[in-house]
Design an enzyme around this catalytic site. Structure first.
Site: not given
Ligand SMILES: NC(=O)CC[C@H](N)C(=O)O
Length: 414
Positions: A67, A191, A261
């Site tokens: 991000k 995304y 995550v």
């Molecule tokens: N916190 C994360 O790393 C979230 C990314 C994951 N691709 C999502 O959109 O849920």
């Protein structure tokens, strides 16, 4: 002699290896299959030296650590004003996957939560850019930051796509609010692909070091991001990078950071280091359990908290000597606002029973734009008072790089 930095990192790794609390992200089935024992730490300096320990060649997906970089790409493309009309910079105090929007402005709170990051992705390039092109643009941009060709993990991508209803809901909400104009489905898919770009912790720390280095990739020397864009990205990482744990994180660790995550945490110490830690088990807020522990210890033991108020105990004016008709003023340390202020206040206090003033910068290690300007202003004022001012500046600290500006001051040979 072997530098002990790798040993410091190894100690951190060993001390935290047995802290195996937390759970792997299960809402993305492929991430739930990650090996929970994986653990690695990497650090890259702005000069481009990388240290790494543990599982440093295992790839994992960037997830939310993509991000800040996607935000940087969008800022580079559209500028800060355009972006801030569409995506805010306030902490949301909410979970990363909250379907939230600022009430009065119809903007997502910030680009670090999913809804903000989906908006950022949708704003990249043109509104009718095919989804695949946006993905390729980011993959290539991330590769320039890492200094090697990065690829997308197709298994993680498809796996997340199958369970991405919440993110699709956000995409449709954003499109409904006209935050972006492209097709909602394609934007969310893009995304998710951006989140599935694979790195190892060495890459992650190099990408962080690029942000830390005013956007210049320390290995390739390429200016990948503008310095003001890097500053904007880091500022938002401070307030929102660790989601609703950002306040506690900043107080405890004091390093702008972004977690994902997959179990990675990216940390950036401005002007110094990029840091990457990876271990897949997460706490309830979605941040790597071992990652948090390592960052806390790293910050404590290596004094990396950027709010540390330990003052460096030197004075910017090292000595003042009168030799015949010359007053020699010897400066030292770094020349930035505070040290320049100290120097100017001493120049103001001094009694000038002489015709010549020599400013000796031999011991000044570096200067920023503001420090340089302030000192030159002071020297010009001395000249206006009728003094002959000369500079001893063997390392060209006061000269702007690549600029032959004439500042009206006499430069002495060392
Ligand atoms: N916190 C994360 O790393 C979230 C990314 C994951 N691709 C999502 O959109 O849920």
């Amino acid at each position: 002699m072997k530098s002990p930095v790798t040993d410091y990192l190894n100690e951190l790794l060993e001390r935290n290896r047995n802290h195996d609390g937390g759970e792997r992200a299960s809402y993305i089935p492929e991430l739930a299959r990650a090996n929970p024992h994986r653990f690695g730490i990497a650090m890259t300096t702005v000069e481009g030296r990388t240290y790494s320990v543990g599982d440093d060649n295992i790839e994992f997906t960037l997830q939310s650590m993509s991000k800040p970089f996607a935000y940087a790409a969008a800022l580079d493309m559209h500028g800060k004003e355009y972006m801030s009309e569409r995506v805010g910079v306030e902490p949301s105090g909410e979970a990363f996957n909250e379907l939230s929007i600022e009430e009065d402005s119809n903007r997502p709170d910030n680009p670090m939560i999913n809804v903000g990051a989906i908006a950022v992705h949708g704003l990249l390039l043109e509104k009718d850019t095919p989804s695949q092109e946006r993905i390729e643009y980011l993959r290539e941009f991330f590769s320039r930051l890492a200094g090697r060709e990065l690829t997308i993990d197709q298994d993680v991508f498809t796996s997340e796509l199958e369970t991405a209803e919440r993110n699709f809901a956000m995409g449709h909400m954003l499109k409904g609010l006209s935050v972006f104009d492209g097709p909602a489905h394609g934007v969310v898919e893009g995304y998710i692909a951006q989140c599935a770009v694979k790195v190892n912790i060495r890459d992650l720390s190099v990408m962080g070091a690029t942000l830390s280095n005013g956007g210049i990739q320390p290995h390739t020397g390429e200016q990948v991001i503008e310095p003001l864009v890097a500053r904007q990205v880091l500022s938002v990482m401070v307030s929102a990078g660790m989601y609703d744990a950002s306040g506690t994180w900043f107080a405890d660790v004091g390093i702008p950071a972004k977690s994902g995550v997959s179990g990675g945490i990216l940390g950036v110490l401005p002007g110094q280091l990029g840091l990457g830690v990876f271990s897949p088990s997460l706490d309830a807020k979605g941040n790597s359990v071992r990652g948090i522990r390592v960052f806390k210890e790293l910050s404590d033991r290596m004094g990396l908290h950027i709010m540390d108020t330990e003052a460096y105990s030197y004075h910017a004016v090292r000595a003042v000597r009168q030799v015949g008709d010359e007053l020699i003023i010897e400066l030292q340390g770094r020349l930035e606002f505070s040290n320049a202020e100290e120097i100017l206040s001493q120049l103001e206090e001094l009694e000038y029973n002489c015709t010549d003033v020599v400013i000796d910068l031999t011991r000044v290690s570096e200067a920023n734009r503001v420090g340089r300007h302030m000192l030159l202003d002071g020297l010009h004022r001395l000249q206006e008072e009728g003094l002959q001012v000369s500079l001893l500046d063997p390392d060209n600290i006061l000269k702007f790089k690549n600029s032959a500006q004439d500042d009206g001051i006499h430069y002495l040979r060392s």
